[in-house]
Write an enzyme that holds these catalytic residues in place. Structure first.
Site, PDB file in Angstrom:
ATOM      1  N   GLY A 158      -4.964  -8.920  -4.993  1.00 48.44           N
ATOM      2  CA  GLY A 158      -5.234  -7.814  -6.165  1.00 48.44           C
ATOM      3  C   GLY A 158      -5.502  -6.350  -5.396  1.00 48.44           C
ATOM      4  CG  ASP A 171      -1.140   3.146  -1.794  1.00 48.32           C
ATOM      5  OD1 ASP A 171      -0.350   3.335  -2.692  1.00 48.32           O
ATOM      6  OD2 ASP A 171      -2.548   3.162  -1.710  1.00 48.32           O
ATOM      7  CG  HIS A 231      -1.083  11.309 -41.088  1.00 49.47           C
ATOM      8  ND1 HIS A 231      -1.577  12.548 -40.170  1.00 49.47           N
ATOM      9  CD2 HIS A 231      -1.826  11.393 -42.456  1.00 49.47           C
ATOM     10  CE1 HIS A 231      -2.459  13.017 -41.004  1.00 49.47           C
ATOM     11  NE2 HIS A 231      -2.818  12.547 -42.228  1.00 49.47           N
TER      12      HIS A 231
HETATM   13  C1  FAD Z   1     -10.707   4.617  -6.613  1.00 46.74           C
HETATM   14  C2  FAD Z   1      -9.377   4.445  -6.649  1.00 46.74           C
HETATM   15  C3  FAD Z   1      -8.934   4.544  -8.183  1.00 46.74           C
HETATM   16  C4  FAD Z   1      -7.609   4.233  -8.039  1.00 46.74           C
HETATM   17  N1  FAD Z   1      -7.090   4.327  -9.373  1.00 46.74           N
HETATM   18  C5  FAD Z   1      -5.793   4.267  -9.964  1.00 46.74           C
HETATM   19  C6  FAD Z   1      -5.383   4.134 -10.932  1.00 46.74           C
HETATM   20  O1  FAD Z   1      -6.038   4.338 -11.876  1.00 46.74           O
HETATM   21  N2  FAD Z   1      -3.973   4.078 -11.460  1.00 46.74           N
HETATM   22  C7  FAD Z   1      -3.101   3.891 -10.109  1.00 46.74           C
HETATM   23  O2  FAD Z   1      -1.823   3.847 -10.523  1.00 46.74           O
HETATM   24  N3  FAD Z   1      -3.246   3.840  -9.047  1.00 46.74           N
HETATM   25  C8  FAD Z   1      -4.763   4.156  -8.732  1.00 46.74           C
HETATM   26  N4  FAD Z   1      -5.441   4.013  -7.436  1.00 46.74           N
HETATM   27  C9  FAD Z   1      -4.261   3.726  -6.217  1.00 46.74           C
HETATM   28  C10 FAD Z   1      -3.853   2.201  -6.159  1.00 46.74           C
HETATM   29  O3  FAD Z   1      -5.088   1.502  -6.114  1.00 46.74           O
HETATM   30  C11 FAD Z   1      -2.886   2.033  -4.953  1.00 46.74           C
HETATM   31  O4  FAD Z   1      -1.861   2.811  -5.262  1.00 46.74           O
HETATM   32  C12 FAD Z   1      -2.383   0.706  -4.835  1.00 46.74           C
HETATM   33  O5  FAD Z   1      -3.414  -0.264  -4.940  1.00 46.74           O
HETATM   34  C13 FAD Z   1      -1.299   0.472  -3.736  1.00 46.74           C
HETATM   35  O6  FAD Z   1      -1.067  -0.913  -3.795  1.00 46.74           O
HETATM   36  P1  FAD Z   1      -0.383  -1.700  -2.482  1.00 46.74           P
HETATM   37  O7  FAD Z   1      -0.081  -2.805  -2.967  1.00 46.74           O
HETATM   38  O8  FAD Z   1       0.502  -0.580  -1.782  1.00 46.74           O
HETATM   39  O9  FAD Z   1      -1.621  -1.728  -1.454  1.00 46.74           O
HETATM   40  P2  FAD Z   1      -2.985  -2.095  -1.949  1.00 46.74           P
HETATM   41  O10 FAD Z   1      -3.628  -2.137  -2.977  1.00 46.74           O
HETATM   42  O11 FAD Z   1      -4.076  -1.382  -0.675  1.00 46.74           O
HETATM   43  O12 FAD Z   1      -3.049  -3.627  -1.138  1.00 46.74           O
HETATM   44  C14 FAD Z   1      -2.798  -3.956   0.351  1.00 46.74           C
HETATM   45  C15 FAD Z   1      -3.365  -5.177   0.503  1.00 46.74           C
HETATM   46  O13 FAD Z   1      -2.981  -5.663   1.996  1.00 46.74           O
HETATM   47  C16 FAD Z   1      -4.040  -6.242   2.711  1.00 46.74           C
HETATM   48  N5  FAD Z   1      -3.656  -6.303   4.039  1.00 46.74           N
HETATM   49  C17 FAD Z   1      -3.627  -4.970   4.743  1.00 46.74           C
HETATM   50  N6  FAD Z   1      -3.289  -5.387   6.160  1.00 46.74           N
HETATM   51  C18 FAD Z   1      -3.158  -6.543   5.983  1.00 46.74           C
HETATM   52  C19 FAD Z   1      -2.870  -7.540   7.036  1.00 46.74           C
HETATM   53  N7  FAD Z   1      -2.633  -6.944   8.319  1.00 46.74           N
HETATM   54  N8  FAD Z   1      -2.654  -8.473   6.868  1.00 46.74           N
HETATM   55  C20 FAD Z   1      -2.981  -9.235   5.508  1.00 46.74           C
HETATM   56  N9  FAD Z   1      -3.416  -8.326   4.640  1.00 46.74           N
HETATM   57  C21 FAD Z   1      -3.433  -7.103   4.956  1.00 46.74           C
HETATM   58  C22 FAD Z   1      -5.170  -5.427   2.087  1.00 46.74           C
HETATM   59  O14 FAD Z   1      -6.580  -6.267   2.310  1.00 46.74           O
HETATM   60  C23 FAD Z   1      -4.921  -5.225   0.568  1.00 46.74           C
HETATM   61  O15 FAD Z   1      -5.628  -6.239  -0.189  1.00 46.74           O
HETATM   62  C24 FAD Z   1      -6.770   3.974  -7.135  1.00 46.74           C
HETATM   63  C25 FAD Z   1      -7.179   3.929  -5.910  1.00 46.74           C
HETATM   64  C26 FAD Z   1      -8.386   4.047  -5.572  1.00 46.74           C
HETATM   65  C27 FAD Z   1      -8.850   4.081  -4.166  1.00 46.74           C
END
Ligand code: FAD
Length: 459
Positions: free
Chosen positions: A37, A306, A438
């Site tokens: 997640g 991200d 409406h």
């Molecule tokens: C407080 C807050 C509120 C937010 N609210 C929203 C919102 O309302 N709507 C929205 O669209 N976005 C929101 N975001 C942004 C959103 O959470 C991120 O854009 C999103 O989670 C990015 O997804 P991702 O899969 O790229 O990375 P992440 O969700 O950061 O997941 C990356 C995963 O990789 C794992 N990982 C990292 N390095 C390694 C490694 N070397 N080996 C194994 N595992 C690893 C981490 O543990 C993590 O579980 C919010 C962010 C924050 C901080």
């Protein structure tokens, strides 16, 4: 065994890519060092929205008298509110584990690192190592809160969003450093729960990335709610003074708080992944450079979410995940960032899609603007939520909708219709030809489209 795809990171980018690839017949491995997640489910979107829902429930009970309901003295059981938030997160996390089982996706718990173009080494919690092999790799390692050494984050009194989601008490005075999306959401939640909140923002206004009129209105609504907003203010230092922290600003002002929340952006999780050793190209911010098929400079290694630093949003990460998975599985998909809704869960909510007023100005683009106040909506009046507006930017020649910006109740749900309209190339005139029920808040969108032609009925 060689996997068809190994995915590093199980956030909304990684786990969604895994499910789609498995649906298309791939044998998939996901390597996750903490919990499935990612940030979104465990430290971001979902827990914050569970807190928003709690704050909203409190807000509704506090103003129940307006509706003739005697609620008596109400108070917040913060421990219960946080427990509920944890339950929501856990339920959804179990849901992802179920999806993995159903789609026969292998979860490898541990920290992953690329050690060759097709091999990932996993270091497990107990220190043991495992190496898995895959024909294709997707890097989806996400981001973490950014810190500044001068602000001295101790995780107790000076905290990031990670710790703010684990508090055991409502801060009595909260100082939020950084008035971006995350800072404003926390400011709004805790102000509603009873904290005295001050936002310190270096720029001329909070929420610099949203439409200027939206940011200006939000700032004045924040002030009306008792949130102090200090703009063009740089933090020099954060000092501990007895049981309190003092935030020193460059103009000599001091702001006191029992908690200081640092929300100055996010750093990318690009360290220790073996990227440099393999020559995977990085951009100026350390982001992994990708093409619109989500491929890095090594064609069978993809990156999503991200870590690509395109737009730090969960729905963008998931959309990129679908594109990467489908391309690996032989479908031909490209990522299109033109129509991405942006939602902010403050009171009232904010949502936008397409170009902002300032972007139109910067691009020298002529636009026609239509605006409709939420106050003039029958549904909003009935709900007792009348702050805000819907603003539409349309092309004066073609009438195509270029941008929609909403401040008001359920703005984050309403923006879906606007996103669909922009994506499918519907004009302001055509959108109005669809009858809107409406009384609904969706009528405000239709009325703002009418306002583009000076024909809004209720203003
Ligand atoms: C407080 C807050 C509120 C937010 N609210 C929203 C919102 O309302 N709507 C929205 O669209 N976005 C929101 N975001 C942004 C959103 O959470 C991120 O854009 C999103 O989670 C990015 O997804 P991702 O899969 O790229 O990375 P992440 O969700 O950061 O997941 C990356 C995963 O990789 C794992 N990982 C990292 N390095 C390694 C490694 N070397 N080996 C194994 N595992 C690893 C981490 O543990 C993590 O579980 C919010 C962010 C924050 C901080």
């Amino acid at each position: 065994m060689t996997y068809k795809i190994a995915i590093l990171g199980g956030g909304p980018g990684g786990y969604v890519a895994a499910v789609r690839a498995a649906q298309l017949g791939a044998k998939v491995a996901v390597i996750e060092k903490t919990q499935l997640g990612g940030t979104c489910l465990n430290r971001g979107c979902i827990p914050t929205k569970a807190l928003v829902a709690g704050a909203e429930a409190f807000r509704n009970v506090k103003k129940a008298g307006e509706f003739g309901i005697k609620a008596g003295n109400v108070s917040v059981d913060f421990i219960r509110l946080m427990e509920r938030k944890n339950q929501v997160v856990e339920r959804l996390r179990n849901g992802i584990h179920y999806l993995f089982q159903k789609n026969k996706i292998d979860l490898h718990q541990g920290t992953g690192k690329l050690i060759s173009f097709k091999e990932i080494q996993i270091i497990k919690e107990d220190g043991t190592k495992e190496v898995i092999t895959a024909e294709n790799i997707i890097i989806a390692t996400g981001s973490e809160p950014a810190l500044l050494p001068s602000l001295g984050c101790d995780g107790e009194m000076v905290i990031t969003s990670n710790e703010a989601l684990k508090l055991s008490m409502i801060p009595s005075q909260l100082v939020v450093i950084g008035g971006g999306v995350i800072g404003c959401e926390f400011a709004s939640i805790f102000a509603e729960l009873g904290s005295r909140v001050t936002i310190v923002e270096a720029m001329a206004n909070i929420l610099p990335s949203v439409d200027k009129e939206v940011a200006r209105l939000t700032q004045s609504l924040f002030k009306r709610r008792g949130i102090t907003v200090k703009t063009k203010a740089m933090v020099k230092e954060v000092r501990k003074r007895g049981p309190e922290m003092t935030v020193l600003l460059d103009n000599g002002e001091e702001v006191a708080g029992d908690k200081v929340l640092i929300s100055i952006g996010r750093v990318l999780n690009n360290r220790g992944l073996g990227l440099e050793d393999l020559g995977i190209a990085l951009g100026p911010q350390g982001e992994i450079t990708v093409n619109d098929r989500m491929q890095t400079n090594i064609p069978h290694i993809y990156a999503i979410g991200d870590i690509t630093n395109k737009m730090q949003l969960a729905h963008v990460a998931s959309a990129q995940g679908l594109v990467a998975a489908e391309n690996i599985m032989g479908l031909d998909r490209i990522m299109d960032y033109k129509v991405v809704p942006n939602c902010i869960y403050t009171f009232p909510e904010i949502a936008g899609v397409g170009i902002t007023g300032q972007e139109a100005e910067e691009q020298g683009r002529r636009v026609k603007t239509g605006k409709f106040p939420v106050m003039a909506s029958g549904k909003a009046q009935a709900m007792g939520e009348t702050e805000g507006f819907v603003k539409v930017l349309a092309d004066p020649d073609t009438d195509l909708i270029l941008g929609v910006h909403i401040v008001g109740p359920h703005a984050t749900d309403l923006i879906g219709e606007a996103a669909l309209a922009i994506k499918t190339g519907i004009t302001a005139g055509q959108l109005v030809q669809t009858i809107h029920a409406h009384p609904t808040l969706s009528e405000t969108l239709a009325e703002a489209m009418e306002a583009v032609h000076g024909r809004s009925i209720h203003t």
